[in-house]
Write a protein that holds these residues in place. Sequence first.
Motif, PDB file in Angstrom:
ATOM      1  N   ALA A 123      11.496   7.560   3.408  1.00  0.00           N
ATOM      2  CA  ALA A 123      11.149   6.407   2.579  1.00  0.00           C
ATOM      3  C   ALA A 123       9.672   6.434   2.228  1.00  0.00           C
ATOM      4  N   ASN A 124       9.391   6.005   1.019  1.00  0.00           N
ATOM      5  CA  ASN A 124       8.011   5.864   0.564  1.00  0.00           C
ATOM      6  C   ASN A 124       7.805   4.435   0.104  1.00  0.00           C
ATOM      7  N   GLY A 125       6.559   4.000   0.083  1.00  0.00           N
ATOM      8  CA  GLY A 125       6.244   2.605  -0.206  1.00  0.00           C
ATOM      9  C   GLY A 125       6.857   2.104  -1.493  1.00  0.00           C
ATOM     10  N   PRO A 126       6.839   0.796  -1.697  1.00  0.00           N
ATOM     11  CA  PRO A 126       7.477   0.179  -2.859  1.00  0.00           C
ATOM     12  C   PRO A 126       7.068   0.849  -4.170  1.00  0.00           C
ATOM     13  N   LYS A 179       0.827  -1.195   0.000  1.00  0.00           N
ATOM     14  CA  LYS A 179       0.000   0.000   0.000  1.00  0.00           C
ATOM     15  C   LYS A 179       0.871   1.259   0.000  1.00  0.00           C
ATOM     16  N   ARG A 180       0.238   2.372  -0.355  1.00  0.00           N
ATOM     17  CA  ARG A 180       0.955   3.644  -0.250  1.00  0.00           C
ATOM     18  C   ARG A 180       1.351   3.856   1.207  1.00  0.00           C
ATOM     19  N   SER A 181       2.598   4.203   1.402  1.00  0.00           N
ATOM     20  CA  SER A 181       3.097   4.267   2.770  1.00  0.00           C
ATOM     21  C   SER A 181       4.307   5.183   2.828  1.00  0.00           C
ATOM     22  N   ALA A 182       4.689   5.547   4.057  1.00  0.00           N
ATOM     23  CA  ALA A 182       5.844   6.419   4.244  1.00  0.00           C
ATOM     24  C   ALA A 182       6.438   6.191   5.616  1.00  0.00           C
ATOM     25  N   LEU A 183       7.744   6.412   5.709  1.00  0.00           N
ATOM     26  CA  LEU A 183       8.452   6.333   6.983  1.00  0.00           C
ATOM     27  C   LEU A 183       9.488   7.460   7.001  1.00  0.00           C
TER      28      LEU A 183
END
Length: 503
Positions: A369-372, A351-355
């Motif tokens: 970082a952003n999702g794959p 899923k769309r994601s971020a860290l």
Amino acid sequence: MLRHVRLVLVAVLLAASAGCTGDKPAEDPFAAFVAGWQRADLTGVELRTPAGQPLAADAAKQLLAGTEGDLAARRPALTRSGAATVRKDDASTRLGVDWTLPDGRHWAYETTVDARRIDGRWAVYLGPAVVHPDLPDGRRLTLRSTPANRGVVLAADGTPIVSEIPVVYVGVEPRLVRDVNALVQRLDLVFRSVRVDVDTSALPGRLAAAKPDAFVDLVTLRQTDYAEIERDLAATDGIATRAGTLSLPLTRTFGRALLGTSGPATKELIDAGGGVLKAGDITGLTGLQRRYDTALRGTPRVEIVAADPQGAKAADKVLYTASAVDGARVRTTIEVKTQQAAEAALAATTKRSALVAVRVADGAVLAVANGPDAAGYNLAFQAELPSPPLGVDGAAAGFGALWKLGADMYTGKATAAGVVGSPLVYAGAAAAASRGQWRQPVLLTEPSPGPPAADGPPVTGTLTVPTMSVGVRGGVAYCVYVEGAGQDVTGPIAEAFLKTLSA
């Protein structure tokens, strides 16, 4: 007798003085020509060719455009070098010619312009040697540029995280294609095998519209990615390749949305570049590479030549050369190990994601970082994520604060109903709660994005964000967000990230 001589001398001087006051100033043979050349319109100026033949204004305009060549659209700044020299019916003047080149540098030189009074009117002689004294007839000013070495983007420890990487341009040569539909199906399979998304739906139409021997571009691959499918592509009808280099991050996924990509300049960028970019130039397309493209691109080596009309470069005459200036460095606070740990943790979700990770001590942004397969949209900095009240004063914790990061971002807002912010702002709030005061996060140290914002007021209370995982461990504040998911999903991702950091 002496008195008589004095009276005669006084009379002569008075007569001369009276005659001077009635004289008209000498006619300037060149004023109209200088003004007309600067605006590329010599209408109303009496002109002659170097051979003495009359030259109409329209023909003069064509001569200027053809002779000035690549500089014709820019217009020179012209300055007179002293007064014109006039001897009976002939006159000449020296002109300083100053061209502003596309990169902002100046090419300045002097030229001579001659005129003759014919039937009581001054006519100015115009030919290539007026545009530049070393420009032979039939030649045109041609600007050639060679790109400078592109600058690099550095991690906090000086490790290059964006630098020149070998790439392969993969395309199709129409005349070598036997079955276009079979080609599309095969390419889809080959590119998916290395997780490269290439839209081939328009390929049949592009091939039909292209010349038989054209290179119809498909995708640009890192040499390492291309090596995995080289045999498959070599066995595919119509495939053609070209080698090159591009300024790219450490890996295909490393900080991609933040660091961005580079590639051949698009038509839109060329049109908006004011002549700085031309077809085939490499430029930043997204992320920091786009934002700092001017600094990273440097200044190209430039030559202005009197080009041989037959196209023989060996016969070109070089009139001006300016050396290249290599691109600058862009230094970030990113830590390679921390960035890799963040990306590895996010790989667990599709899923769309971020860290985002921020060092509490000084606000340095350690990982973004952003999702794959995240590309152009930096969710970590730009997402607008709402949350109910945090347990601390949202405004004091940085939501809605005004500060400069050196990258596109959303700094959020605090309302009576709660807060809205990006993962970056939530990580910054966690750092603020840990140190007891908000301090703006920092991403770039070179070049500086500007003076830092003032530190905030004291932050008290316990930070609680129910919609995502936000916290501090080991001096690192973090925020993990997954679209449409809660802490049951973001919690394990945060733990995987923190475990890798502490290993």
